[in-house]
Design a protein around this motif. Structure first.
Motif, PDB file in Angstrom:
ATOM      1  N   LEU A  25       0.827  -1.221   0.000  1.00  0.00           N
ATOM      2  CA  LEU A  25       0.000   0.000   0.000  1.00  0.00           C
ATOM      3  C   LEU A  25       0.853   1.259   0.000  1.00  0.00           C
ATOM      4  CD1 LEU A  25      -2.885  -0.888   2.474  1.00  0.00           C
ATOM      5  CD2 LEU A  25      -2.994  -0.676  -0.022  1.00  0.00           C
ATOM      6  N   THR A  26       1.995   1.186   0.684  1.00  0.00           N
ATOM      7  CA  THR A  26       2.900   2.337   0.704  1.00  0.00           C
ATOM      8  C   THR A  26       3.491   2.567  -0.681  1.00  0.00           C
ATOM      9  OG1 THR A  26       3.478   1.669   2.945  1.00  0.00           O
ATOM     10  CG2 THR A  26       4.833   3.377   1.933  1.00  0.00           C
ATOM     11  N   ILE A  27       3.821   1.456  -1.350  1.00  0.00           N
ATOM     12  CA  ILE A  27       4.377   1.576  -2.700  1.00  0.00           C
ATOM     13  C   ILE A  27       3.359   2.257  -3.617  1.00  0.00           C
ATOM     14  CG2 ILE A  27       5.209   0.282  -4.713  1.00  0.00           C
ATOM     15  CD1 ILE A  27       6.104  -1.935  -2.753  1.00  0.00           C
TER      16      ILE A  27
ATOM     17  N   HIS B  32      -7.956   2.429   2.657  1.00  0.00           N
ATOM     18  CA  HIS B  32      -7.356   3.743   2.357  1.00  0.00           C
ATOM     19  C   HIS B  32      -7.932   4.348   1.095  1.00  0.00           C
ATOM     20  CE1 HIS B  32      -4.526   1.844   5.051  1.00  0.00           C
ATOM     21  NE2 HIS B  32      -4.053   3.047   5.340  1.00  0.00           N
ATOM     22  N   GLN B  33      -8.066   5.663   1.117  1.00  0.00           N
ATOM     23  CA  GLN B  33      -8.508   6.373  -0.076  1.00  0.00           C
ATOM     24  C   GLN B  33      -7.517   7.467  -0.422  1.00  0.00           C
ATOM     25  OE1 GLN B  33     -12.456   7.911   0.828  1.00  0.00           O
ATOM     26  NE2 GLN B  33     -13.420   6.097  -0.093  1.00  0.00           N
ATOM     27  N   VAL B  34      -7.611   7.909  -1.661  1.00  0.00           N
ATOM     28  CA  VAL B  34      -6.941   9.152  -2.040  1.00  0.00           C
ATOM     29  C   VAL B  34      -8.017  10.064  -2.608  1.00  0.00           C
ATOM     30  CG1 VAL B  34      -5.237  10.268  -3.505  1.00  0.00           C
ATOM     31  CG2 VAL B  34      -4.738   8.040  -2.527  1.00  0.00           C
ATOM     32  N   GLU B  35      -8.194  11.199  -1.953  1.00  0.00           N
ATOM     33  CA  GLU B  35      -9.154  12.202  -2.408  1.00  0.00           C
ATOM     34  C   GLU B  35      -8.409  13.183  -3.305  1.00  0.00           C
ATOM     35  OE1 GLU B  35     -12.130  11.829  -1.114  1.00  0.00           O
ATOM     36  OE2 GLU B  35     -13.171  13.600  -1.896  1.00  0.00           O
ATOM     37  N   GLY B  36      -9.121  13.785  -4.245  1.00  0.00           N
ATOM     38  CA  GLY B  36      -8.496  14.822  -5.064  1.00  0.00           C
ATOM     39  C   GLY B  36      -9.447  16.001  -5.181  1.00  0.00           C
ATOM     40  N   LEU B  37      -8.873  17.197  -5.274  1.00  0.00           N
ATOM     41  CA  LEU B  37      -9.721  18.390  -5.403  1.00  0.00           C
ATOM     42  C   LEU B  37      -8.949  19.459  -6.160  1.00  0.00           C
ATOM     43  CD1 LEU B  37     -12.357  19.904  -4.501  1.00  0.00           C
ATOM     44  CD2 LEU B  37     -11.079  20.639  -2.463  1.00  0.00           C
TER      45      LEU B  37
ATOM     46  N   MET C  70     -10.670   7.687  -4.642  1.00  0.00           N
ATOM     47  CA  MET C  70     -10.433   6.302  -5.088  1.00  0.00           C
ATOM     48  C   MET C  70      -9.858   5.477  -3.951  1.00  0.00           C
ATOM     49  SD  MET C  70      -7.243   7.086  -7.594  1.00  0.00           S
ATOM     50  CE  MET C  70      -6.109   8.404  -7.169  1.00  0.00           C
ATOM     51  N   GLY C  71     -10.080   4.160  -4.029  1.00  0.00           N
ATOM     52  CA  GLY C  71      -9.597   3.251  -2.990  1.00  0.00           C
ATOM     53  C   GLY C  71      -8.208   2.739  -3.333  1.00  0.00           C
ATOM     54  N   LEU C  72      -7.282   2.921  -2.381  1.00  0.00           N
ATOM     55  CA  LEU C  72      -5.898   2.464  -2.606  1.00  0.00           C
ATOM     56  C   LEU C  72      -5.797   0.954  -2.723  1.00  0.00           C
ATOM     57  CD1 LEU C  72      -3.305   4.203  -0.263  1.00  0.00           C
ATOM     58  CD2 LEU C  72      -3.366   4.075  -2.736  1.00  0.00           C
ATOM     59  N   GLU C  73      -6.488   0.247  -1.808  1.00  0.00           N
ATOM     60  CA  GLU C  73      -6.421  -1.214  -1.837  1.00  0.00           C
ATOM     61  C   GLU C  73      -6.904  -1.737  -3.188  1.00  0.00           C
ATOM     62  OE1 GLU C  73      -7.275   0.550   0.643  1.00  0.00           O
ATOM     63  OE2 GLU C  73      -6.323  -0.243   2.442  1.00  0.00           O
ATOM     64  N   ARG C  74      -7.989  -1.122  -3.671  1.00  0.00           N
ATOM     65  CA  ARG C  74      -8.552  -1.596  -4.933  1.00  0.00           C
ATOM     66  C   ARG C  74      -7.526  -1.439  -6.067  1.00  0.00           C
ATOM     67  NH1 ARG C  74     -12.513  -3.522  -7.599  1.00  0.00           N
ATOM     68  NH2 ARG C  74     -13.196  -2.581  -9.556  1.00  0.00           N
TER      69      ARG C  74
END
Ligand code: DAH
Length: 323
Positions: A106-108, A205-210, A294-298
């Motif tokens: 996940l860190t990668i 984990h997610q990554v949000e963007g704006l 978006m979901g990091l794990e996915r």
């Protein structure tokens, strides 16, 4: 020296040799290519009479064999004693392998995402995992008792506090403190009160963007996101945008990428809803923006072909050591 004399003196010398270096000097003295005592005799055989040759030849050759054996025996003695070593350490024993640490998958993935968005001029910010219902819901146009809250199964801490169900609350926190134009991503841990299975975890984990500014449009969104996925999955990656619904965007979309012939859903997104801008006192008539999550794990599961989301948190080294 004749053969018998050489035999006597050479074997004596070998016996007395103290180390490999001394042994080599002795070897050169008797068997050296140029001036070795025995070499000289062997070389002169051809000049002797038949009778002499018959006598000396076999003896000289036998001595050569015996000397070579004596040298290699002595050499083995030296190496055996050096293995035992001066302080009793077996210096020939293979060393212990040092296990080098490495990053969690996940860190990668998170690092890679940050790298790509940095290259697109986005900054990275983070926010709290324990939130209030205001940031997680109300300010995102999801009022109390609104059925849209059912989209997020929530761990409530008390009637106001909760574990964030998505990274979207950081949109509000960031806009409260900054003025546009800006573009950010927000990686972070989120929580859902759900039954776990191969594709659901209670924390992930997610990554949000704006991206917000006076002239930000859906076209900008399509460009940035297509560029992102092409850098992430490969240059030829097809990206598709479908209409969808999220309370904090209008229009809302979902983004799919085509991988191995299948469309895979990888992102929710849309143009920031005017009510969200109202909540942070931006003027919705002047300012617009796009948002995505978006979901990091996915993404990691797709990229590394990981079949079960629970593996990320299993602590099983057979899993993590593969990355
Ligand atoms: N927060 C949404 C979720 O967790 C994902 C999402 C959808 C984020 C649309 C956004 C967005 O910023 O515009 O399901």
């Amino acid at each position: 020296m004749n053969v018998a004399e050489i035999r006597k003196s050479a074997l004596e010398d070998v016996k007395k040799a103290k180390n490999v270096k001394a042994l080599e000097v002795i070897r050169v003295k008797y068997l050296g290519r140029k001036d070795g005592e025995l070499t000289k005799i062997l070389r002169s055989l051809k000049d002797l009479s038949v009778a002499e040759r018959k006598e000396i030849g076999p003896a000289a050759n036998e001595l050569r064999g015996d000397l070579e054996e004596a040298f290699s025996k002595k050499l083995k003695e030296f190496s055996a004693s050096s293995k035992r070593g001066v302080v009793g350490i077996d210096i020939t024993m293979p060393g212990k392998k040092i296990a080098v640490g490495h990053l969690h998958p996940l860190t990668i993935i998170e690092n890679r995402i940050k790298e790509i968005f940095n290259s697109l001029n986005f900054s990275v910010v983070e926010g709290p995992e324990a939130e209030t219902d205001y940031y997680n819901f109300d300010a995102l146009n999801i009022p109390a008792n609104h059925p849209a809250r059912d989209m997020w199964d929530t761990f409530w801490i008390d009637s106001k506090k909760l574990l964030r169900t998505h990274t979207s609350p950081m949109q509000i926190r960031y806009m409260e403190k900054h003025q546009p134009p800006f573009q950010i991503i927000v990686p972070g841990r989120v929580f859902r009160f759900e039954a776990t299975d191969a594709s659901h975890e209670i924390n992930f984990h997610q990554v949000e963007g704006l991206m917000v500014g006076e002239r930000v449009t859906l076209a900008n969104f399509k460009y940035v996101i297509t560029e992102f996925f092409r850098q992430f999955f490969g240059p030829g990656t097809h990206v598709r945008f479908r209409p969808s619904y999220f309370p904090f965007v209008e229009p809302g979309l979902e983004v799919d990428v085509m991988l191995n012939g299948n469309w895979l859903e990888v992102m929710g997104a849309g143009m920031v809803h005017p009510k969200v801008f109202d909540a942070v006192r931006y003027n919705p008539r002047k300012i617009r923006g796009f948002a995505f999550g978006m979901g990091l794990e996915r993404l990691a599961m797709i990229k590394y072909k990981i079949p079960d989301i629970r593996l990320f948190y299993s602590g099983d080294l057979r899993f993590t050591n593969q990355f």
